[in-house]
Design a protein around this motif. Structure first.
Motif: not given
Length: 204
Positions: A118-126
């Motif tokens: 949602a934001g520039p500092e967010d990361i999506q887990s996987r």
């Protein structure tokens, strides 16, 4: 699993359990260290989640920063008991965020929770992703993987000192020539001296 090449120690975290044997006791995430020279194992934690670390996960990635004696772990699917959660997310896969473990103090810190970018500092887990640590510029590099039924093709770095995320490629078609094609269980190595990452793509 990751290795501290300076101290010649191996750290192991996480495992997979069949749903038929999952319960509150078996889902505790134990954490071990193996000393190569003395051929001895040490239990560092019986339950990392209770110590502020990740819950029991599988298919995650770990990297060692031997200079600062830190371990970074990111992603992986969280194992849960079937029917143990009453809300609508009970049947949805849950993924672990980005954690740091201070080997000297034996303390965990959550650096990033799982998010939907949602934001520039967010990361999506996987799961099924690559994560490498560049010992010269002190950044983690994460590429590829899978989240539920979606194959991810983004490529980003995380500066462990400044706590900053840099999106190198967002995985869209306009960046398709910059990164390898979407795949699962890629394998990668990093050469900090040449400042190069080499990737062997998996299932695509």
């Amino acid at each position: 699993m990751c290795i501290d090449i300076q101290r010649r120690q191996i750290y192991t975290l996480g495992r997979y359990l069949d749903s038929s044997v999952r319960n509150s006791k078996s889902l505790k995430s134990d954490f071990y260290r193996y000393d190569i020279d003395t051929n001895t194992w040490m239990l560092l934690s019986e339950d990392t989640a209770a110590d502020g670390g990740p819950k029991l996960v599988f298919d995650h990635q770990m990297c060692m920063d031997s200079e600062k004696h830190m371990i970074y772990t990111f992603g992986g699917r969280i194992l849960t008991c079937n029917g143990s959660v009453d809300d609508s997310r009970a049947s949805e896969p849950q993924f672990s965020g980005l954690f740091a473990f201070n080997c000297q103090c034996q303390t965990w810190k959550l650096l990033r929770e799982d998010s939907c970018n949602a934001g520039p500092e967010d990361i999506q887990s996987r799961i099924g992703h690559c994560m490498l640590f560049h010992s010269k510029n002190r950044c983690l590099y994460v590429f590829g993987g899978q989240r539920s039924k979606t194959y991810l093709n983004d490529f980003f770095s995380y500066d462990v000192d400044s706590d900053h995320v840099d999106i190198i490629s967002d995985g869209t078609k306009k960046d398709s020539g910059m990164v390898p094609m979407t795949g699962f269980t890629q394998r990668a190595t990093i050469d900090p001296e040449l400042n190069e990452i080499h990737v062997l793509s998996g299932l695509s």
